[in-house]
Design an enzyme around this catalytic site. Sequence first.
Site, PDB file in Angstrom:
ATOM      1  N   TYR A 124      30.313  32.142   5.871  1.00  0.00           N
ATOM      2  CA  TYR A 124      29.588  31.358   6.878  1.00  0.00           C
ATOM      3  C   TYR A 124      30.146  31.713   8.253  1.00  0.00           C
ATOM      4  O   TYR A 124      31.356  31.704   8.467  1.00  0.00           O
ATOM      5  CB  TYR A 124      29.761  29.851   6.637  1.00  0.00           C
ATOM      6  CG  TYR A 124      29.208  29.031   7.782  1.00  0.00           C
ATOM      7  CD1 TYR A 124      27.906  28.536   7.741  1.00  0.00           C
ATOM      8  CD2 TYR A 124      29.967  28.792   8.913  1.00  0.00           C
ATOM      9  CE1 TYR A 124      27.381  27.830   8.809  1.00  0.00           C
ATOM     10  CE2 TYR A 124      29.448  28.092  10.001  1.00  0.00           C
ATOM     11  CZ  TYR A 124      28.155  27.611   9.934  1.00  0.00           C
ATOM     12  OH  TYR A 124      27.635  26.921  10.996  1.00  0.00           O
ATOM     13  N   GLU A 141      23.676  30.210  13.761  1.00  0.00           N
ATOM     14  CA  GLU A 141      24.411  30.340  12.505  1.00  0.00           C
ATOM     15  C   GLU A 141      23.948  31.551  11.728  1.00  0.00           C
ATOM     16  O   GLU A 141      22.757  31.841  11.711  1.00  0.00           O
ATOM     17  CB  GLU A 141      24.025  29.156  11.605  1.00  0.00           C
ATOM     18  CG  GLU A 141      24.971  28.051  11.495  1.00  0.00           C
ATOM     19  CD  GLU A 141      24.438  26.987  10.515  1.00  0.00           C
ATOM     20  OE1 GLU A 141      24.877  25.866  10.645  1.00  0.00           O
ATOM     21  OE2 GLU A 141      23.585  27.272   9.640  1.00  0.00           O
TER      22      GLU A 141
END
Length: 385
Positions: free
Chosen positions: A101, A189
Amino acid sequence: MNLHEYQAKEFLRQEGVPIPPGEVASTPAGAAEIAKKIGHPVVVKAQVLTGGRGKAGGVKLAQTPAEAEAVAAKILGMDIRGHLVRKVLVADAVDIAREIYLGAIVDRSTRTIVLMVSAEGGVEIEEVARTSPEKIMRASIDPYLGYSDYQGREIGFALDLDARQVRTFSQIARALVNALVQNDANLLEINPLAVTPAGELVGLDAKMVIDDNALFRHADFEKLRDLEAEDPIERRAREEGINYIKLDGTVGCVVNGAGLAMATMDVIKLYGAEPANFLDIGGGARAERVAAALSLILSDPKVKAVLFNIFGGITRCDEVARGIVSALDSLRGARIPIVVRLAGVNETKGREILRKANLVAVSSMSEAAQAVVEAANSNQGGRRR
Ligand code: GDP
Ligand code: MN
């Protein structure tokens, strides 16, 4: 403003983040066409403004164009967390050895951009934050100094990447921060940032939220807005220049000024009801905007009574009164208790206009709040009589 995955990926690609080639289709045949062009196995992905698409069955691999067509037929029209799938992204499928991530947000409390990284990629970061917050690594990026390679390197080594991957990882982190800053995003993101079996780093999913307050600097972003996916009421509010946020209560509020709107919501709660919305018609609103605000509120079936709380200044009380009366005229049949509090510029004129339409204005806020709460609570049987 939320962007779709395919749009966010385009911004990342422009900054140099490796993103698998892909295109968007709105029909199964279109998906097959793209798969044929790509000439490899593909991944077919629902384009909706929500996460968790994988779990919901909105992300599927397909080996051939025919399979891509079949998979797209299943995904198009699907409902994912209340979002109807109208488009799919068909992209070159990537083999995954590991999922990381990588995200960046504007952090108001530290006045920096915070880079967040976790080895638990593929999982929503909110989930990681709840269950194992120690697994999230952070680096603060001072807006004046900008991103420095040591920040990405430190995290890259902590992720156990090898030296070559660490270099790439740092370049990707820099590109992510650049894309966030250049486009005035609040959040950007990449999840997952995949490591392939060959050791390459590739962005497989992206999420991007543009700061609405910066949209005036990006006139060209208007075309990125997905009008079909937008809530119809919020869309109308935006077009009318009204700040509107729907809430769960029964008392609709039309107020001028954000501060007064907050105070109005508080006072409604104080007297025992819940506000149905936050609504700020802004300064100097004309009758048309007032009428639009009322009709927006009345399109919410939960609303049992409406409170106008207007402090006349730049906004004139008579203008507001005219708006209320004209809205009621055009909304015949929607009879609902309305309490109006007017104070300030042209108050007397405003009251006169209301009186002719059989509406009474009060001048104290608490009096108005008590009256509207009572009206809402005794109007449980439905609002059309
Ligand atoms: P989300 O569920 O809405 O976050 O959608 P994602 O795009 O992140 O996809 C969910 C999961 O599907 C990812 O975490 C991956 O495990 C998988 N996935 C996405 N794209 C690919 C791909 O190209 N190849 C493979 N093998 N898996 C993928
Ligand atoms: Mn994802």
